[in-house]
Design an enzyme around this catalytic site. Sequence first.
Site, PDB file in Angstrom:
ATOM      1  N   HIS A  70       0.842  -1.215   0.000  1.00 11.47           N
ATOM      2  CA  HIS A  70       0.000   0.000   0.000  1.00 11.47           C
ATOM      3  C   HIS A  70       0.866   1.250   0.000  1.00 11.47           C
ATOM      4  CE1 HIS A  70       0.996  -0.430   4.225  1.00 11.47           C
ATOM      5  NE2 HIS A  70       0.604   0.814   4.419  1.00 11.47           N
ATOM      6  N   LYS A  75       9.539  -2.723   3.364  1.00  9.54           N
ATOM      7  CA  LYS A  75      10.706  -2.571   4.248  1.00  9.54           C
ATOM      8  C   LYS A  75      10.710  -3.643   5.314  1.00  9.54           C
ATOM      9  CE  LYS A  75      14.054   0.244   5.558  1.00  9.54           C
ATOM     10  NZ  LYS A  75      14.899  -0.926   5.699  1.00  9.54           N
ATOM     11  N   LYS A  99       3.723  -1.995  11.977  1.00 10.68           N
ATOM     12  CA  LYS A  99       4.682  -1.151  12.695  1.00 10.68           C
ATOM     13  C   LYS A  99       4.894   0.171  11.952  1.00 10.68           C
ATOM     14  CE  LYS A  99       7.816  -3.866  14.388  1.00 10.68           C
ATOM     15  NZ  LYS A  99       9.038  -4.671  14.583  1.00 10.68           N
ATOM     16  N   ASP A 104       3.816   5.965  11.408  1.00 10.17           N
ATOM     17  CA  ASP A 104       3.578   6.836  10.264  1.00 10.17           C
ATOM     18  C   ASP A 104       4.795   6.944   9.344  1.00 10.17           C
ATOM     19  OD1 ASP A 104       1.904   8.309   8.758  1.00 10.17           O
ATOM     20  OD2 ASP A 104       2.079  10.172   9.918  1.00 10.17           O
ATOM     21  N   LYS A 111       9.934  -8.818   4.975  1.00 11.23           N
ATOM     22  CA  LYS A 111      10.910  -9.486   5.846  1.00 11.23           C
ATOM     23  C   LYS A 111      11.594 -10.558   5.037  1.00 11.23           C
ATOM     24  CE  LYS A 111      12.218  -9.412  10.238  1.00 11.23           C
ATOM     25  NZ  LYS A 111      12.269  -8.203  11.088  1.00 11.23           N
ATOM     26  N   SER A 369      15.632   3.868  10.016  1.00 16.20           N
ATOM     27  CA  SER A 369      15.898   3.349   8.666  1.00 16.20           C
ATOM     28  C   SER A 369      15.252   4.266   7.619  1.00 16.20           C
ATOM     29  CB  SER A 369      15.308   1.952   8.506  1.00 16.20           C
ATOM     30  OG  SER A 369      16.218   0.985   8.950  1.00 16.20           O
TER      31      SER A 369
HETATM   32  P1  NAD Z   1      20.926  -9.793  18.526  1.00 13.40           P
HETATM   33  O1  NAD Z   1      21.212 -10.983  17.708  1.00 13.40           O
HETATM   34  O2  NAD Z   1      21.889  -8.659  18.503  1.00 13.40           O
HETATM   35  O3  NAD Z   1      20.765 -10.225  20.080  1.00 13.40           O
HETATM   36  C1  NAD Z   1      19.913 -11.242  20.504  1.00 13.40           C
HETATM   37  C2  NAD Z   1      20.151 -11.496  21.986  1.00 13.40           C
HETATM   38  O4  NAD Z   1      19.219 -12.489  22.430  1.00 13.40           O
HETATM   39  C3  NAD Z   1      21.541 -12.045  22.322  1.00 13.40           C
HETATM   40  O5  NAD Z   1      22.004 -11.476  23.531  1.00 13.40           O
HETATM   41  C4  NAD Z   1      21.292 -13.546  22.517  1.00 13.40           C
HETATM   42  O6  NAD Z   1      22.228 -14.152  23.403  1.00 13.40           O
HETATM   43  C5  NAD Z   1      19.914 -13.510  23.131  1.00 13.40           C
HETATM   44  N1  NAD Z   1      19.226 -14.782  22.961  1.00 13.40           N
HETATM   45  C6  NAD Z   1      19.153 -15.555  21.848  1.00 13.40           C
HETATM   46  N2  NAD Z   1      18.470 -16.678  22.105  1.00 13.40           N
HETATM   47  C7  NAD Z   1      18.085 -16.608  23.394  1.00 13.40           C
HETATM   48  C8  NAD Z   1      17.355 -17.462  24.244  1.00 13.40           C
HETATM   49  N3  NAD Z   1      16.877 -18.626  23.819  1.00 13.40           N
HETATM   50  N4  NAD Z   1      17.154 -17.074  25.527  1.00 13.40           N
HETATM   51  C9  NAD Z   1      17.661 -15.902  25.981  1.00 13.40           C
HETATM   52  N5  NAD Z   1      18.359 -15.049  25.226  1.00 13.40           N
HETATM   53  C10 NAD Z   1      18.576 -15.403  23.953  1.00 13.40           C
HETATM   54  O7  NAD Z   1      19.464  -9.335  18.112  1.00 13.40           O
HETATM   55  P2  NAD Z   1      18.804  -7.891  18.272  1.00 13.40           P
HETATM   56  O8  NAD Z   1      19.033  -7.128  17.024  1.00 13.40           O
HETATM   57  O9  NAD Z   1      19.189  -7.284  19.587  1.00 13.40           O
HETATM   58  O10 NAD Z   1      17.239  -8.279  18.285  1.00 13.40           O
HETATM   59  C11 NAD Z   1      16.592  -8.712  19.461  1.00 13.40           C
HETATM   60  C12 NAD Z   1      15.089  -8.724  19.226  1.00 13.40           C
HETATM   61  O11 NAD Z   1      14.652  -7.423  18.859  1.00 13.40           O
HETATM   62  C13 NAD Z   1      14.600  -9.652  18.099  1.00 13.40           C
HETATM   63  O12 NAD Z   1      13.319 -10.136  18.449  1.00 13.40           O
HETATM   64  C14 NAD Z   1      14.484  -8.730  16.911  1.00 13.40           C
HETATM   65  O13 NAD Z   1      13.561  -9.203  15.936  1.00 13.40           O
HETATM   66  C15 NAD Z   1      13.950  -7.486  17.612  1.00 13.40           C
HETATM   67  N6  NAD Z   1      14.179  -6.254  16.862  1.00 13.40           N
HETATM   68  C16 NAD Z   1      15.454  -5.858  16.538  1.00 13.40           C
HETATM   69  C17 NAD Z   1      15.617  -4.675  15.821  1.00 13.40           C
HETATM   70  C18 NAD Z   1      16.999  -4.137  15.502  1.00 13.40           C
HETATM   71  O14 NAD Z   1      17.088  -3.016  15.002  1.00 13.40           O
HETATM   72  N7  NAD Z   1      18.066  -4.860  15.788  1.00 13.40           N
HETATM   73  C19 NAD Z   1      14.494  -3.923  15.422  1.00 13.40           C
HETATM   74  C20 NAD Z   1      13.217  -4.357  15.780  1.00 13.40           C
HETATM   75  C21 NAD Z   1      13.075  -5.540  16.505  1.00 13.40           C
END
Ligand code: NAD
Length: 478
Positions: A70, A75, A99, A104, A111, A369
């Site tokens: 839309h 992204k 999200k 906005d 993904k 982003s």
């Molecule tokens: P990352 O890979 O940098 O870190 C993930 C962390 O989770 C690590 O510390 C890892 O040890 C821990 N982890 C993994 N498996 C685990 C488990 N079974 N139990 C406990 N801890 C565990 O990832 P990130 O970029 O920090 O992303 C973390 C979350 O945030 C994800 O759900 C991701 O989709 C979400 N997210 C990230 C972003 C971003 O900009 N990086 C944006 C939106 C959402």
Amino acid sequence: MQNRPKGGEDLNLWNIVSRQFDKAAATMSYPEGLLRQIKACNAVYYVQFPVRIGDRYEIFEGWRAEHSQHHKPTKGGIRYSEMVTQEEIMALAALMTYKCAIVDVPFGGSKGGIRFNPKKYTRDQLEKITRRYTAELVRKNFIGPGLNVPAPDLGTGEQEMAWMADTYDALTHGEDTDAFACVTGKPISQGGIHGRREATGRGVQYGIREAFKFKDDLKKFGITGGLEGKRVAIQGFGNVGTHVAKFLSEEDGCRVIAVGDVNGGVVNQDGLNIAALIEHRAKTGNLIGFPGAKDLPGAADVLEIECDILVPAALENQITLENVGRVKTKMIAEAANGPTTPGADEALNARGVMVIPDIYLNAGGVTVSYFEWTKNLSHMRYGRMEKRLEEINREKLVTSIEQMSQLRFPERMRKDLVGGPDEIDLVNSGLEGTMQSAYRDIRQALQEDKRLGDLRTAAFAVAIGRVARAYNELGVFP
Ligand code: NAD
């Protein structure tokens, strides 16, 4: 990931997101066909590709889903994990649509992912895998500055984004001056933006701060006072978790009492020194064994620490029907995507725990982003044109005040008042404004329609309303 743990809860993320969507949609009066179109995942590209690893070929499975066009481009992040499945990628793409609508940002949701464990491969092998996957996306038009713009997610970072941008540029003959806008989350020297690395953590901080401004809302959940001194526990100490820990402790006076990752965690009721903990983890590879703190051996132990704010910042499906009874907090700030299962969510709502939902709270990454993408299209760093002019104007104002009052500002204060904004100042202020207004929109929706019941459903309603308006204005086309 798509498992059914004790209690028979359906943890298929696509089903979870669909049910959350349906709950919000049931309070709205849009035509059924329009709602079905908003909910559907428009396109999914599945590819298998070979990469030579040492003396053999390995076949990798990859996906890129476009949930909604839309707005264009679409992204969403690229995930490298052994747990990646098609339905998970479709669900995460749908979450991206909602999200972006909530904050906005004019993108559709997408993904992507490759099913493998990046930790088992060398840097050179990761580069080959990333470049080959990007080539597959180019072939099928699933990447491009105006089409589909990936970003980092679990298991990927700035380096992978730089390889993707370079591959896209090479395969499109290097003629497109906007080529590097084909991904975000790049290194600064490759068109990245200051503040992107910490943006999701920053957004989480701004979102929690905003929630704490509405004291009457918080009182309903038994939360009193400000953020200062609040006990925080964080699961996940990666990109998002470390930044949330750092910002809340260093800037908001919170006591981060517990942090955990995949190998276990640590707890200290007096508050952990986050900078020292980051150093300890860098040296030892682990959180456990941090001097002055008690070890938490299990990866999920941190979720059961008594605290004021619990921040899941690791994976989906961490707070489930199995452990929700042992979660002892008044607020859950969902930094990770999908950390709370629907059953657990219901139990938390019934118990009067405030849940700030992922589709709002972790939108800081995509917001910045968006700033990076617009910066790439304009080919100029934010603040470059106006910084000096701003300084000149501020200097005039400060000098006039000094002349009229016959007083001089202390030198340090003067410097602060006169300095023009850098890119990071503009990014953070843009992000803060975005998180503030999005929270207010969700809160207003909840106040106007009590049937929505909680912040998550209200956030979905805001998103559906915005996507529906875009579809209505576009009309149906062949
Ligand atoms: P990352 O890979 O940098 O870190 C993930 C962390 O989770 C690590 O510390 C890892 O040890 C821990 N982890 C993994 N498996 C685990 C488990 N079974 N139990 C406990 N801890 C565990 O990832 P990130 O970029 O920090 O992303 C973390 C979350 O945030 C994800 O759900 C991701 O989709 C979400 N997210 C990230 C972003 C971003 O900009 N990086 C944006 C939106 C959402």
